[in-house]
Enzyme design. Structure first.
Site: not given
Ligand code: PGA
Length: 252
Positions: A12-14, A99, A101, A169, A175, A214, A235-236
Site C-alpha cells: 500500500n503506497w498510500k 483503510h 486512514e 491492521e 507506521g 509495521s 505500507g512503508g
Molecule cells: P505500515 O502501513 O506498514 O507503514 O505500518 C501499513 C498500512 O497502513 O497498510
C-alpha cells in the site's frame, strides 16, 4: 494454512509516488521470480495516478496492480472520486477499502465500505477490506469486539475467497514500528475467521486474512508464520522494491 489459501503480500503506497518511482514497481516485477510466483500472490497498490502506467509496465509479469479506494457508484457527479470501473479500466485487479486512514480522514463508515466492496465486485475487482482497533480499544480489551463489528458491518453478504480479502491492521501498529506479538495476531485472525465462518460457512476457510502494521523484512517471518495469517498488507516497507521483496521472500 489450508492449501487453497495462497499467501498474498500486498503493498500500500498510500499518498506516495511520482512517475519517477514507477521504476520500483518494475523492480518488484523483476524480483517476483518463478520460485516466488509459485508460492505467493504479489500486489502493489500505488496512488491512482500511477495505476494505469504501473499496470501497463508489469503486464508481462504475474505482479498485480490495485487501487487504494473507490467510490460506490460507477460514474456521476462526484468530483475528485474514482470508481471501481475506472480502476479496472486502468488495469487494476484489486482495491483496498476501509483503510483506517480513510475511516479517520474521510469518515468512512462500515456501511460505506460495504457499498464500496459491492462496487469493487461489480467491476470485477477483489476487495481488500481493512479492519483494526485503536490503541485505546486494545488497552481496554475491546479489540475483538471492535474488529468483529467491523467485519460484520463492512464485509458484504456475497463475499467469497475469490472476491474478498480481509486485512487486520491494528491502528496503533500502522507506521509506528510497534507490532503485536505473533500470538496476538493469531488470536485476532482466529476471531475474524470465526466471524467469517458464522457468515459464510465453509467458504470462510478460503478467505485470506492479511496482517498489516509495521511489517518489515526483519519481522515478516514471525508475523506471517502465525496461525490464520495469510499474508501481509505492507505500507512503508512496500515503497522500496528490495524491502518489499524481502518480506515476500519470507515465504520461501
Ligand atoms: P505500515 O502501513 O506498514 O507503514 O505500518 C501499513 C498500512 O497502513 O497498510
Amino acid at each position: 494454512m489450508p492449501a487453497e489459501r495462497r499467501p498474498l503480500v500486498a503493498g500500500n503506497w498510500k499518498m506516495n509516488g511520482l512517475k519517477a518511482s514507477a521504476g520500483e514497481i518494475g523492480a518488484v516485477a523483476q524480483g517476483y521470480d518463478a520460485a516466488l510466483a509459485a508460492r505467493i500472490d504479489l500486489l502493489v497498490c500505488p496512488p491512482a495516478t500511477l495505476v494505469c502506467k504501473a499496470a501497463a509496465d508489469v503486464a508481462q509479469s504475474p505482479l498485480v496492480i490495485g487501487g487504494q479506494d473507490c467510490h460506490a457508484k460507477a460514474c456521476g457527479a462526484h468530483t475528485g472520486d474514482i470508481s471501481a470501473e475506472m480502476l479496472a479500466d486502468a488495469g487494476a485487479k484489486a482495491v483496498i477499502l476501509g483503510h483506517s486512514e480513510r475511516r479517520a480522514d474521510h469518515h468512512e463508515s462500515d456501511e460505506m465500505i460495504w457499498q464500496k466492496a459491492e462496487a469493487a465486485w461489480r467491476a470485477g475487482l477483489t476487495a481488500i477490506i481493512c479492519v483494526g482497533e485503536t490503541e485505546e480499544q486494545r488497552t481496554a480489551g475491546h479489540h475483538h469486539a471492535v474488529v468483529a463489528r467491523q467485519v460484520r458491518g463492512s464485509v458484504p453478504d456475497d463475499a467469497t475467497p475469490e472476491n474478498t480479502v480481509v486485512a487486520y491492521e491494528p491502528i496503533w501498529a500502522i507506521g509506528t514500528g510497534l507490532v503485536p506479538t505473533p500470538e496476538d495476531v493469531a488470536e485476532v485472525h482466529g476471531a475474524i475467521r470465526a466471524v467469517l465462518a458464522q457468515r459464510f460457512g465453509e467458504a470462510a476457510q478460503g478467505i485470506r486474512i492479511l496482517y498489516g502494521g509495521s511489517v518489515k523484512p526483519d519481522n515478516a517471518k514471525a508475523l506471517l508464520g502465525a496461525a490464520d495469517v495469510d499474508g501481509a498488507l505492507v505500507g512503508g516497507a512496500s515503497l522500496k522494491a528490495d524491502d518489499f521483496l524481502a518480506i515476500a521472500r519470507s515465504y520461501l
